[in-house]
Design a protein around this motif. Structure first.
Motif, short mmCIF file in Angstrom:
data_model
loop_
_atom_site.label_atom_id
_atom_site.label_comp_id
_atom_site.label_asym_id
_atom_site.label_seq_id
_atom_site.Cartn_x
_atom_site.Cartn_y
_atom_site.Cartn_z
N ARG A 61 0.87 -1.18 0.00
CA ARG A 61 0.00 0.00 0.00
C ARG A 61 0.90 1.22 0.00
O ARG A 61 1.68 1.43 0.93
N VAL A 62 0.79 2.03 -1.05
CA VAL A 62 1.70 3.15 -1.27
C VAL A 62 0.93 4.45 -1.21
O VAL A 62 -0.09 4.63 -1.89
N LEU A 63 1.42 5.38 -0.41
CA LEU A 63 0.84 6.73 -0.32
C LEU A 63 1.83 7.70 -0.94
O LEU A 63 2.95 7.86 -0.45
N ASP A 129 2.45 0.95 3.79
CA ASP A 129 3.71 0.21 3.72
C ASP A 129 4.83 1.10 3.21
O ASP A 129 5.99 0.97 3.64
N VAL A 130 4.48 2.00 2.29
CA VAL A 130 5.47 2.89 1.66
C VAL A 130 4.84 4.27 1.51
O VAL A 130 3.68 4.38 1.11
N VAL A 131 5.60 5.31 1.83
CA VAL A 131 5.24 6.68 1.47
C VAL A 131 6.30 7.15 0.48
O VAL A 131 7.51 7.04 0.74
N THR A 132 5.85 7.67 -0.66
CA THR A 132 6.77 8.21 -1.66
C THR A 132 6.65 9.72 -1.69
O THR A 132 5.61 10.29 -1.36
N ALA A 133 7.72 10.37 -2.13
CA ALA A 133 7.71 11.83 -2.26
C ALA A 133 8.76 12.23 -3.28
O ALA A 133 9.84 11.64 -3.34
N GLY A 154 7.37 0.28 7.95
CA GLY A 154 7.16 0.88 6.64
C GLY A 154 8.27 1.85 6.30
O GLY A 154 9.04 2.28 7.17
N ARG A 155 8.36 2.22 5.02
CA ARG A 155 9.51 3.02 4.58
C ARG A 155 9.09 4.25 3.79
O ARG A 155 8.17 4.19 2.98
N LEU A 156 9.78 5.33 4.05
CA LEU A 156 9.71 6.53 3.23
C LEU A 156 10.73 6.38 2.11
O LEU A 156 11.91 6.11 2.36
#
Length: 214
Positions: A61-63, A129-133, A154-156
């Protein structure tokens, strides 16, 4: 670029091309990318975001925080249909553009209007699970927004430029104060893009203030 795109997107290459065409058209007129970027959308915006898929586990699940033109969220959705992706964007005009693009491409991606620090956003969308930016904020501020949205472990994944190493050194202790691991720099996509995409990785290891997460 099309040979690399074909390798990355496979049978979704046509959808990726339509996204690139839209970025070069209404993406420019809406101020989502610069007026001189239209001829460099593949290399400068889409391919270097798509290779981020190397760092994302199956079914995650990616935000995508501060998604803007859908970068890197839409290239990830095109490359990895197994991912559950949410685009988080505070500006209504950009949200409308994103929803129109996703409807045109028929991609099952959710678009949420809001900021990462909003209480309602944290209540509804934490546990990723993952935050992207990409091009959102310096690492210290970015970690303060992103880490509360992640599950423990979870990972940035923050796409950065030449300043990545300097930011890691400068902001390491601040990131740890927000409950993150020591940030580190990785390169991805080296077999597809030149230069490779630079990513700062931070794992959520604890709640803010140093208490271990559940």
């Amino acid at each position: 670029p099309l040979e690399v795109a074909a390798a990355l997107f496979g049978d979704r290459l046509d959808l990726a091309q339509r996204y690139v065409d839209t970025l070069a058209d209404t993406g420019v007129t809406h101020g989502l990318i610069g007026p001189k970027e239209g001829d460099r959308v593949w290399q400068r915006h889409v391919l270097n975001c798509a290779v981020l898929a190397e760092l994302v586990e199956p079914g995650a699940r990616v935000l995508d925080m501060g998604s803007g033109a859908g970068l890197p969220g839409i290239p990830l959705a095109l490359t990895r249909p197994d991912l559950e992706i949410v685009l988080l964007e505070p500006l209504a005009r950009r949200v409308d553009w994103l929803r129109a693009v996703l409807a045109e491409l028929d991609l099952p991606v959710n678009v949420v209007r809001g900021r990462a620090e909003d209480a309602m956003v944290r209540k509804q969308w934490s546990g990723a699970d993952v935050v992207t930016a990409r091009a959102v904020a310096p690492l210290a501020r970015l970690s303060g927004w992103a880490l509360p949205l992640l599950r423990p472990g979870g990972r940035l994944l923050a796409i950065k430029g030449a300043s990545a190493t300097d930011e890691v050194i400068r902001d390491r202790e601040t990131v740890r104060g927000f409950g993150g691991s020591a940030p580190h720099v990785v390169q991805c996509g080296g077999t597809h893009v030149d230069p490779p995409t630079t990513v700062v990785v931070v794992e959520r290891t604890a709640t803010r203030g140093g208490t271990r997460g559940a």
